[in-house]
Write a protein that holds these residues in place. Structure first.
Motif, PDB file in Angstrom:
ATOM      1  N   GLY A   6      52.400  38.336  54.595  1.00 33.82           N
ATOM      2  CA  GLY A   6      52.355  39.356  53.548  1.00 33.82           C
ATOM      3  C   GLY A   6      51.081  39.308  52.725  1.00 33.82           C
ATOM      4  N   SER A   7      51.136  40.024  51.603  1.00 30.97           N
ATOM      5  CA  SER A   7      49.970  40.168  50.750  1.00 30.97           C
ATOM      6  C   SER A   7      50.333  39.833  49.309  1.00 30.97           C
ATOM      7  CB  SER A   7      49.455  41.605  50.845  1.00 30.97           C
ATOM      8  OG  SER A   7      48.312  41.772  50.069  1.00 30.97           O
ATOM      9  N   LYS A   8      49.428  39.161  48.604  1.00 31.47           N
ATOM     10  CA  LYS A   8      49.641  38.798  47.203  1.00 31.47           C
ATOM     11  C   LYS A   8      48.380  39.157  46.420  1.00 31.47           C
ATOM     12  CE  LYS A   8      50.074  34.858  44.149  1.00 31.47           C
ATOM     13  NZ  LYS A   8      49.876  33.427  44.035  1.00 31.47           N
ATOM     14  N   VAL A   9      48.495  40.088  45.484  1.00 31.58           N
ATOM     15  CA  VAL A   9      47.347  40.534  44.692  1.00 31.58           C
ATOM     16  C   VAL A   9      47.062  39.510  43.602  1.00 31.58           C
ATOM     17  CG1 VAL A   9      46.464  42.336  43.183  1.00 31.58           C
ATOM     18  CG2 VAL A   9      47.841  42.954  45.161  1.00 31.58           C
ATOM     19  N   ILE A  10      45.804  39.120  43.479  1.00 36.62           N
ATOM     20  CA  ILE A  10      45.390  38.141  42.473  1.00 36.62           C
ATOM     21  C   ILE A  10      44.786  38.846  41.262  1.00 36.62           C
ATOM     22  CG2 ILE A  10      43.881  36.175  42.033  1.00 36.62           C
ATOM     23  CD1 ILE A  10      43.957  35.822  45.155  1.00 36.62           C
ATOM     24  N   ALA A  11      43.870  39.794  41.522  1.00 41.41           N
ATOM     25  CA  ALA A  11      43.197  40.499  40.428  1.00 41.41           C
ATOM     26  C   ALA A  11      42.868  41.917  40.860  1.00 41.41           C
ATOM     27  CB  ALA A  11      41.919  39.769  40.038  1.00 41.41           C
ATOM     28  N   LYS A  12      42.922  42.844  39.899  1.00 41.32           N
ATOM     29  CA  LYS A  12      42.546  44.236  40.139  1.00 41.32           C
ATOM     30  C   LYS A  12      41.483  44.639  39.134  1.00 41.32           C
ATOM     31  CE  LYS A  12      46.410  46.436  42.301  1.00 41.32           C
ATOM     32  NZ  LYS A  12      46.272  47.754  42.858  1.00 41.32           N
ATOM     33  N   ASN A  13      40.587  45.487  39.576  1.00 40.60           N
ATOM     34  CA  ASN A  13      39.546  46.021  38.704  1.00 40.60           C
ATOM     35  C   ASN A  13      39.926  47.460  38.371  1.00 40.60           C
ATOM     36  OD1 ASN A  13      37.243  46.631  37.339  1.00 40.60           O
ATOM     37  ND2 ASN A  13      35.838  46.153  39.002  1.00 40.60           N
ATOM     38  N   ARG A  14      40.791  47.640  37.374  1.00 42.18           N
ATOM     39  CA  ARG A  14      41.260  48.978  37.019  1.00 42.18           C
ATOM     40  C   ARG A  14      40.145  49.798  36.394  1.00 42.18           C
ATOM     41  NH1 ARG A  14      46.454  46.715  34.301  1.00 42.18           N
ATOM     42  NH2 ARG A  14      45.134  47.067  32.520  1.00 42.18           N
ATOM     43  N   ARG A  15      39.214  49.147  35.753  1.00 40.12           N
ATOM     44  CA  ARG A  15      38.101  49.839  35.098  1.00 40.12           C
ATOM     45  C   ARG A  15      37.203  50.551  36.124  1.00 40.12           C
ATOM     46  NH1 ARG A  15      37.002  51.467  29.975  1.00 40.12           N
ATOM     47  NH2 ARG A  15      34.786  51.783  29.810  1.00 40.12           N
ATOM     48  N   ALA A  16      37.134  50.008  37.346  1.00 41.34           N
ATOM     49  CA  ALA A  16      36.257  50.589  38.362  1.00 41.34           C
ATOM     50  C   ALA A  16      36.672  52.006  38.714  1.00 41.34           C
ATOM     51  CB  ALA A  16      36.263  49.721  39.613  1.00 41.34           C
ATOM     52  N   ARG A  17      37.964  52.273  38.791  1.00 38.81           N
ATOM     53  CA  ARG A  17      38.435  53.621  39.132  1.00 38.81           C
ATOM     54  C   ARG A  17      38.162  54.597  37.986  1.00 38.81           C
ATOM     55  NH1 ARG A  17      40.789  53.607  44.026  1.00 38.81           N
ATOM     56  NH2 ARG A  17      41.756  51.677  44.692  1.00 38.81           N
ATOM     57  N   TYR A  18      38.022  54.102  36.777  1.00 36.49           N
ATOM     58  CA  TYR A  18      37.697  54.945  35.631  1.00 36.49           C
ATOM     59  C   TYR A  18      36.189  55.224  35.576  1.00 36.49           C
ATOM     60  CZ  TYR A  18      37.107  56.367  30.768  1.00 36.49           C
ATOM     61  OH  TYR A  18      36.769  57.052  29.634  1.00 36.49           O
ATOM     62  N   ASP A  19      35.371  54.236  35.903  1.00 37.83           N
ATOM     63  CA  ASP A  19      33.922  54.357  35.771  1.00 37.83           C
ATOM     64  C   ASP A  19      33.227  54.952  36.998  1.00 37.83           C
ATOM     65  OD1 ASP A  19      33.882  53.364  33.218  1.00 37.83           O
ATOM     66  OD2 ASP A  19      33.507  51.288  33.839  1.00 37.83           O
ATOM     67  N   TYR A  20      33.894  54.963  38.160  1.00 36.45           N
ATOM     68  CA  TYR A  20      33.245  55.372  39.398  1.00 36.45           C
ATOM     69  C   TYR A  20      34.105  56.357  40.188  1.00 36.45           C
ATOM     70  CZ  TYR A  20      30.406  51.185  38.600  1.00 36.45           C
ATOM     71  OH  TYR A  20      29.593  50.244  38.061  1.00 36.45           O
ATOM     72  N   HIS A  21      33.424  57.218  40.962  1.00 36.68           N
ATOM     73  CA  HIS A  21      34.073  58.021  41.999  1.00 36.68           C
ATOM     74  C   HIS A  21      34.080  57.139  43.248  1.00 36.68           C
ATOM     75  CE1 HIS A  21      34.138  61.864  39.936  1.00 36.68           C
ATOM     76  NE2 HIS A  21      32.873  61.679  39.564  1.00 36.68           N
ATOM     77  N   ILE A  22      35.240  56.846  43.793  1.00 40.11           N
ATOM     78  CA  ILE A  22      35.349  55.984  44.965  1.00 40.11           C
ATOM     79  C   ILE A  22      35.174  56.846  46.214  1.00 40.11           C
ATOM     80  CG2 ILE A  22      36.789  54.336  46.201  1.00 40.11           C
ATOM     81  CD1 ILE A  22      35.982  53.462  43.332  1.00 40.11           C
ATOM     82  N   ASP A  23      34.140  56.553  47.014  1.00 38.68           N
ATOM     83  CA  ASP A  23      33.871  57.319  48.231  1.00 38.68           C
ATOM     84  C   ASP A  23      34.523  56.687  49.452  1.00 38.68           C
ATOM     85  OD1 ASP A  23      32.363  59.138  46.798  1.00 38.68           O
ATOM     86  OD2 ASP A  23      30.469  58.105  47.196  1.00 38.68           O
ATOM     87  N   ASP A  24      34.416  55.375  49.584  1.00 37.29           N
ATOM     88  CA  ASP A  24      34.923  54.692  50.770  1.00 37.29           C
ATOM     89  C   ASP A  24      35.296  53.264  50.394  1.00 37.29           C
ATOM     90  OD1 ASP A  24      35.627  54.495  53.385  1.00 37.29           O
ATOM     91  OD2 ASP A  24      33.584  54.441  54.185  1.00 37.29           O
ATOM     92  N   THR A  25      36.293  52.695  51.062  1.00 37.00           N
ATOM     93  CA  THR A  25      36.689  51.312  50.774  1.00 37.00           C
ATOM     94  C   THR A  25      36.591  50.464  52.034  1.00 37.00           C
ATOM     95  OG1 THR A  25      39.025  51.771  51.176  1.00 37.00           O
ATOM     96  CG2 THR A  25      38.252  51.963  48.900  1.00 37.00           C
ATOM     97  N   TYR A  26      36.315  49.188  51.835  1.00 41.38           N
ATOM     98  CA  TYR A  26      36.201  48.220  52.915  1.00 41.38           C
ATOM     99  C   TYR A  26      36.969  46.962  52.523  1.00 41.38           C
ATOM    100  CZ  TYR A  26      32.259  51.114  54.392  1.00 41.38           C
ATOM    101  OH  TYR A  26      31.480  52.154  54.781  1.00 41.38           O
ATOM    102  N   GLU A  27      37.538  46.290  53.522  1.00 43.69           N
ATOM    103  CA  GLU A  27      38.186  45.005  53.287  1.00 43.69           C
ATOM    104  C   GLU A  27      37.246  43.931  53.819  1.00 43.69           C
ATOM    105  OE1 GLU A  27      42.586  43.380  53.915  1.00 43.69           O
ATOM    106  OE2 GLU A  27      41.476  43.572  55.801  1.00 43.69           O
TER     107      GLU A  27
END
Length: 154
Positions: A6-27
């Motif tokens: 499974g997956s366990k989230v450690i930290a999220k950058n919520r401010r990034a979605r407010y400050d930037y237009h997200i074009d593409d994501t990579y893992e």
């Protein structure tokens, strides 16, 4: 040690979605030391002010704060050191081309464990202008008001 499914989230950058237009994501995977992994397993990390850059064909994560492991000894890590990201060669070459465009940057969105391995979700993003941010806030408040009105009618 057995793999954790499974997956366990450690930290999220919520401010990034407010400050930037997200074009593409990579893992991307992370190259970490032992004390960094132990500190992450305790759920301690901060992606605020974090960014990634490409240097000599390698992607590096900067300004991500992983605090020192409390039971660590002299082998403890530096909290804000540069960390290498693991991506496929094709992804790196695509990112090199896209980050050369003006206004584009790489920002971390979240840090998590996936099947026992530390991963970071990296976004290719364009900075928002001030009026874009105000527009997003107005949309969110209008949506919230509509939901409130619907709840009152029921």
């Amino acid at each position: 040690m057995a793999r954790e499914p499974g997956s366990k989230v450690i930290a999220k950058n919520r401010r990034a979605r407010y400050d930037y237009h997200i074009d593409d994501t990579y893992e991307a995977g992370l190259v970490l030391t032992g004390t960094e992994v132990k500190s992450l397993r305790q759920g301690r990390a901060s992606l605020v002010d974090g960014f990634a850059h490409i240097h000599d064909g390698e992607v590096w994560l900067e300004n991500v704060h992983i605090p020192e492991y409390t039971q660590g000894t002299w082998t403890n890590h530096a909290a804000r050191r540069s960390r290498k990201l693991l991506l496929h060669r094709g992804e790196i070459s695509r990112l090199i081309g896209k980050t050369q465009e003006p206004g584009r940057t790489l920002v971390p969105l979240s840090l998590y464990f996936s099947d026992g391995r530390a991963k970071v979700e990296l976004a290719l993003a364009r900075g928002k202008r001030e009026y874009d941010k105000r527009h997003a806030i107005a949309e969110r408040e209008a949506k919230r008001d509509m939901e409130r009105a619907l709840r009152r009618r029921r």
